[in-house]
Motif scaffolding. Structure first.
Motif, PDB file in Angstrom:
ATOM      1  N   ILE A  16       0.852  -1.193   0.000  1.00 39.60           N
ATOM      2  CA  ILE A  16       0.000   0.000   0.000  1.00 39.60           C
ATOM      3  C   ILE A  16       0.889   1.244   0.000  1.00 39.60           C
ATOM      4  O   ILE A  16       1.913   1.278   0.682  1.00 39.60           O
ATOM      5  N   GLY A  17       0.493   2.257  -0.764  1.00 41.09           N
ATOM      6  CA  GLY A  17       1.114   3.573  -0.711  1.00 41.09           C
ATOM      7  C   GLY A  17       0.085   4.567  -0.193  1.00 41.09           C
ATOM      8  O   GLY A  17      -1.096   4.458  -0.520  1.00 41.09           O
ATOM      9  N   THR A  24       2.277   9.206   6.134  1.00 41.84           N
ATOM     10  CA  THR A  24       2.272   8.271   5.007  1.00 41.84           C
ATOM     11  C   THR A  24       2.057   6.820   5.436  1.00 41.84           C
ATOM     12  O   THR A  24       2.361   5.906   4.672  1.00 41.84           O
ATOM     13  N   GLU A  25       1.542   6.614   6.645  1.00 38.50           N
ATOM     14  CA  GLU A  25       1.221   5.265   7.108  1.00 38.50           C
ATOM     15  C   GLU A  25      -0.278   5.185   7.392  1.00 38.50           C
ATOM     16  O   GLU A  25      -0.835   6.040   8.087  1.00 38.50           O
ATOM     17  N   THR A  26      -0.933   4.154   6.855  1.00 32.85           N
ATOM     18  CA  THR A  26      -2.381   4.024   7.058  1.00 32.85           C
ATOM     19  C   THR A  26      -2.732   3.843   8.526  1.00 32.85           C
ATOM     20  O   THR A  26      -3.774   4.323   8.980  1.00 32.85           O
ATOM     21  N   PHE A  71       3.743   6.194  -6.633  1.00 27.83           N
ATOM     22  CA  PHE A  71       5.189   6.010  -6.473  1.00 27.83           C
ATOM     23  C   PHE A  71       5.511   5.349  -5.134  1.00 27.83           C
ATOM     24  O   PHE A  71       6.433   4.521  -5.047  1.00 27.83           O
ATOM     25  N   HIS A  72       4.780   5.727  -4.086  1.00 24.63           N
ATOM     26  CA  HIS A  72       5.008   5.139  -2.765  1.00 24.63           C
ATOM     27  C   HIS A  72       4.785   3.625  -2.807  1.00 24.63           C
ATOM     28  O   HIS A  72       5.577   2.845  -2.262  1.00 24.63           O
ATOM     29  N   ALA A  73       3.698   3.206  -3.460  1.00 27.13           N
ATOM     30  CA  ALA A  73       3.422   1.773  -3.585  1.00 27.13           C
ATOM     31  C   ALA A  73       4.488   1.070  -4.426  1.00 27.13           C
ATOM     32  O   ALA A  73       4.969  -0.013  -4.079  1.00 27.13           O
ATOM     33  N   ILE A  74       4.892   1.698  -5.535  1.00 29.90           N
ATOM     34  CA  ILE A  74       5.937   1.121  -6.391  1.00 29.90           C
ATOM     35  C   ILE A  74       7.248   0.986  -5.616  1.00 29.90           C
ATOM     36  O   ILE A  74       7.941  -0.038  -5.707  1.00 29.90           O
ATOM     37  N   HIS A  75       7.577   2.001  -4.824  1.00 36.94           N
ATOM     38  CA  HIS A  75       8.796   1.963  -3.999  1.00 36.94           C
ATOM     39  C   HIS A  75       8.705   0.840  -2.957  1.00 36.94           C
ATOM     40  O   HIS A  75       9.675   0.078  -2.772  1.00 36.94           O
ATOM     41  N   THR A 203     -10.672  13.645   5.207  1.00 36.07           N
ATOM     42  CA  THR A 203      -9.526  14.518   4.960  1.00 36.07           C
ATOM     43  C   THR A 203      -9.057  14.324   3.518  1.00 36.07           C
ATOM     44  O   THR A 203      -9.495  13.408   2.820  1.00 36.07           O
ATOM     45  N   GLU A 204      -8.168  15.188   3.076  1.00 33.91           N
ATOM     46  CA  GLU A 204      -7.492  14.916   1.809  1.00 33.91           C
ATOM     47  C   GLU A 204      -6.608  13.682   1.986  1.00 33.91           C
ATOM     48  O   GLU A 204      -6.043  13.454   3.059  1.00 33.91           O
ATOM     49  N   LEU A 205      -6.491  12.898   0.946  1.00 29.71           N
ATOM     50  CA  LEU A 205      -5.597  11.734   1.021  1.00 29.71           C
ATOM     51  C   LEU A 205      -5.354  11.180  -0.375  1.00 29.71           C
ATOM     52  O   LEU A 205      -6.082  11.451  -1.315  1.00 29.71           O
ATOM     53  N   GLY A 206      -4.308  10.386  -0.457  1.00 35.67           N
ATOM     54  CA  GLY A 206      -4.023   9.591  -1.643  1.00 35.67           C
ATOM     55  C   GLY A 206      -3.681   8.194  -1.186  1.00 35.67           C
ATOM     56  O   GLY A 206      -2.918   8.019  -0.225  1.00 35.67           O
ATOM     57  N   ILE A 207      -4.266   7.189  -1.816  1.00 33.56           N
ATOM     58  CA  ILE A 207      -3.978   5.801  -1.425  1.00 33.56           C
ATOM     59  C   ILE A 207      -3.798   4.962  -2.679  1.00 33.56           C
ATOM     60  O   ILE A 207      -4.516   5.147  -3.669  1.00 33.56           O
ATOM     61  N   ALA A 208      -2.818   4.076  -2.651  1.00 31.20           N
ATOM     62  CA  ALA A 208      -2.514   3.223  -3.801  1.00 31.20           C
ATOM     63  C   ALA A 208      -2.237   1.803  -3.335  1.00 31.20           C
ATOM     64  O   ALA A 208      -1.817   1.578  -2.195  1.00 31.20           O
ATOM     65  N   MET A 209      -2.487   0.854  -4.220  1.00 34.89           N
ATOM     66  CA  MET A 209      -2.186  -0.557  -3.953  1.00 34.89           C
ATOM     67  C   MET A 209      -1.560  -1.169  -5.194  1.00 34.89           C
ATOM     68  O   MET A 209      -1.894  -0.779  -6.315  1.00 34.89           O
ATOM     69  N   VAL A 210      -0.667  -2.125  -4.986  1.00 31.27           N
ATOM     70  CA  VAL A 210      -0.138  -2.924  -6.089  1.00 31.27           C
ATOM     71  C   VAL A 210      -0.850  -4.260  -6.081  1.00 31.27           C
ATOM     72  O   VAL A 210      -0.897  -4.957  -5.064  1.00 31.27           O
ATOM     73  N   LEU A 211      -1.440  -4.590  -7.224  1.00 28.29           N
ATOM     74  CA  LEU A 211      -2.120  -5.871  -7.407  1.00 28.29           C
ATOM     75  C   LEU A 211      -1.241  -6.736  -8.305  1.00 28.29           C
ATOM     76  O   LEU A 211      -0.720  -6.252  -9.319  1.00 28.29           O
TER      77      LEU A 211
END
Length: 326
Positions: A16-17, A24-26, A71-75, A203-211
């Motif tokens: 998760i990103g 930056t931590e859920t 990018f956070h998820a990719i990293h 709140t404002e946020l951005g969340i990503a996942m790698v599948l």
């Protein structure tokens, strides 16, 4: 397209990103103290400095958040080498519909009231629905499928569905799904017009996942955060009340899988929680039900995968809610 026999059981969420006013931590977002109050607005849209500095002033908030979370998820997954080797095998999916709203209004109002020559052509891409995912592809060098899904509060879940479909069909090896929430006066005005339908905004946020497929994650000795056992995307068009419609779908899954908790997220303001849980009890389905958006506010776009991230925290034993399921 590569022939592939991947089943639902083979698709997993590996990392998760995340970015929010709480970091930056859920876990910091989900389990912040009640006394801890912060602004709804993110001050640093790229704290890790993943994005290229050139041209950032022309990118809108939704694009910056999307790119940072992706990018956070990719990293976290270490996918940079995979992108360099086969950029066409990575897909980008944006489950966001309303985050560009402010830019569209400002662009149109400026052109209408001050004339088209007063609008910067560099701002035009910010009005396009696929602006964020397209910019991410440019920044990261990704050349696979590039989708933005406009499905309202269910957008991030349908983006996850499309990414899963591409993995099962062998079109991609990795899917990066991200969704964003931004706050501005235009979105606030929409909420004021729907007082009876919505809880306060998130709140404002951005969340990503790698599948990805389970086998590619196992090759590097890592365990998945969660597995996608089944995806069922459907628009509710029947006369049946939505609570009964949801029960039908859940009862179908109960016949196939063992579960002790139901987590609803991504538009739960349309559900009458009391009626829904009464329907469950009357039909003998005694499971615990969690509604993350009652705790963290309604999401216009990202609520679906934010709910999945909350489920991951339950699996990992970090939540007050407990489960015996893997």
């Amino acid at each position: 397209m590569i022939a592939n026999n991947t089943s639902n059981n083979d698709i997993v969420i590996s990392v998760i990103g995340f970015n929010s006013p709480y970091g930056t931590e859920t876990d910091n977002y989900f389990f912040r103290k009640e006394s801890e109050t912060k602004a709804l607005i993110i001050e640093d849209h790229d704290p890790q400095k993943f994005l290229k500095p050139k041209g950032q002033r022309f990118l809108n908030k939704a694009t910056l958040l999307y790119c940072n979370a992706a990018f956070h998820a990719i990293h976290n997954r270490g996918l940079s080498s995979k992108i360099n080797e086969a950029p066409e095998r990575i897909g980008l999916y944006d489950g966001t519909e309303l985050s560009n709203l402010e830019d569209c209004f400002i662009f149109d109002l400026t052109a209408k009231n001050q004339g088209p020559d007063r609008v910067s052509p560099m701002k035009a891409p910010s009005t396009i629905a696929n602006a964020a995912a397209s910019q991410m592809a440019i920044q990261a060098g990704i050349k696979g499928p590039n989708f933005s899904v406009c499905a309202g509060m269910a957008g991030s879940l349908q983006a996850l569905d499309i990414a899963s479909l591409h993995l099962k069909q062998g079109i991609t090896d990795y899917g990066v799904i991200a969704s964003t929430e931004v706050r501005n006066e235009y979105q606030d005005s929409i909420r004021r017009g729907n007082k009876g339908l919505h809880r306060p905004a998130s709140t404002e946020l951005g969340i990503a996942m790698v599948l990805e497929r389970r086998e590619t994650l196992s090759e590097v000795g890592r365990k998945p955060l969660a597995a996608i056992k089944k995806i069922h995307s459907e628009t509710h068009t029947e006369d049946l009340p939505i609570e009964a419609f949801l029960y039908q779908n859940i009862s179908d899954m109960a016949a196939l899988f063992s579960f002790d908790t139901i987590i609803f997220s991504g538009g739960t303001s349309v559900i009458d929680e009391t009626i829904f849980e009464e329907v469950l009890r009357k039909n003998g389905l005694n499971t615990f039900v969690i509604y993350p958006e009652t705790l963290f506010g309604d999401n216009d776009n990202a609520g679906g995968i934010l709910g999945i991230a909350y489920a991951v925290s339950v699996f990992e034993g970090k939540s007050i809610h407990k489960t015996d399921q893997e």
